[in-house]
Design a protein around this motif. Structure first.
Motif, mmCIF file in Angstrom:
data_model
loop_
_atom_site.group_PDB
_atom_site.id
_atom_site.type_symbol
_atom_site.label_atom_id
_atom_site.label_comp_id
_atom_site.label_asym_id
_atom_site.label_seq_id
_atom_site.Cartn_x
_atom_site.Cartn_y
_atom_site.Cartn_z
ATOM 1 N N THR A 153 13.513 -39.870 -5.528
ATOM 2 C CA THR A 153 15.089 -39.782 -5.383
ATOM 3 C C THR A 153 15.208 -38.393 -5.055
ATOM 4 N N ARG A 161 18.926 -35.902 -5.534
ATOM 5 C CA ARG A 161 20.299 -35.225 -5.174
ATOM 6 C C ARG A 161 20.150 -34.133 -5.108
ATOM 7 N N SER A 162 21.559 -33.569 -4.837
ATOM 8 C CA SER A 162 22.282 -32.462 -4.724
ATOM 9 C C SER A 162 23.240 -32.110 -5.136
#
Length: 278
Positions: free
Chosen positions: A180, A182-183
């Motif tokens: 995965t 994410r940011s």
């Protein structure tokens, strides 16, 4: 945590085995067996891991993402683990370990006190390994891989002392991951352009197995798993960001490819189990 679980596994093995010493089968270490096991695993601490950037999209990840003024856009740095908030000051959480449960089957041959064998295993687990980079925006960028399944085929070599077998083991391992990204950056676009969810590698370790009699044995062991784990490639595009955004600065306005720098996953695993020998 690993040390505590390992000591607990050894203590439990001794506790279960001791009352049945008189009934143990001293000729147990030959022939086929099947078994089950459970335990706990923790990923390697990798505080030196970084993110890699390919600004000109040539497949090489040694570039520096810079601002319009020429400053390093990732000067706040990196950390092992998942970010607590958008700024580097918030730090990162430690990677989460996880439980493991599996089945095994194998075959042993005894030559005096020497026991040689083969064993195949399959287990399900959940061991996280994350790395985060912080930009000057400020924003965070976190890659996480979660080891979910492991299959292994190993050799065993041990020394039998009455009802006890002390052994070392090593061989091939295959793992399935869930990757995965994410940011906290909501301006740029992020597209995964390449992803691999499996990895090949090896396992090595050792343990103690104890015969209870009637074909039953208990064991405690430590296993180290090392797997190749290619990072997903994330293409950072302009999105709603201005043309001065560091990821899309001219001359390459297409964007920047980003990966995690470490292509290997390592985990320490401690287990207790029970086998039935035919």
């Amino acid at each position: 945590m690993i040390r505590t679980v390992l000591l607990s596994a050894v203590a439990l093995t001794a506790l279960v085995a001791t009352p049945t010493l008189a009934q143990s089968d001293r000729e147990a270490w030959t022939g086929p067996y099947v078994g089950v096991f459970g335990g706990y695993g923790d990923a390697n601490d990798d505080e030196d891991e970084r993110l890699g950037f390919d600004r000109n999209l040539d497949g090489r990840y040694g570039d520096t993402v810079v601002t319009g003024a020429g400053a390093n856009a990732f000067s706040p740095g990196f950390c092992g683990g998942a970010a607590n908030d958008p700024t580097a000051a918030g730090g990162c959480d430690k990677d989460a370990g996880g439980t493991e449960a599996g089945v095994r089957m194998g075959y042993d041959w005894r030559f005096g006190n020497i026991v040689a064998g083969v064993v195949g295993e399959y287990s399900v687990t959940s061991i996280e390994d994350s790395v985060t980079g912080f930009s000057t925006t400020p924003a965070n960028y976190t890659f996480t891989r979660d080891l979910e399944q492991v299959a292994a085929a190993r050799l065993r070599l041990g020394y039998a002392m009455g009802p006890a077998l002390v052994y070392g083991t090593g061989g091939y391992a295959y793992g399935k991951f869930d990757n995965t990204f994410r940011s906290s950056n909501t301006a740029n676009s992020f597209t995964v352009t390449s992803d691999s969810d499996d990895g090949n590698g090896w396992q090595a370790g050792g343990g103690v197995e104890y015969a209870l009699g009637g074909g039953l044995t208990v064991n405690g062991e430590y296993i180290y798993t090392s797997l190749e784990a290619d990072s997903p490639v994330v293409r950072v595009g302009q999105g709603t960001a201005p043309a001065t955004n560091p990821f899309v600065l001219a001359p390459n306005t297409t964007g920047t490819d980003m990966i995690r720098s470490n292509g290997r996953f390592g985990a320490h695993q401690v287990r207790i189990g029970m086998n039935y020998r035919f």
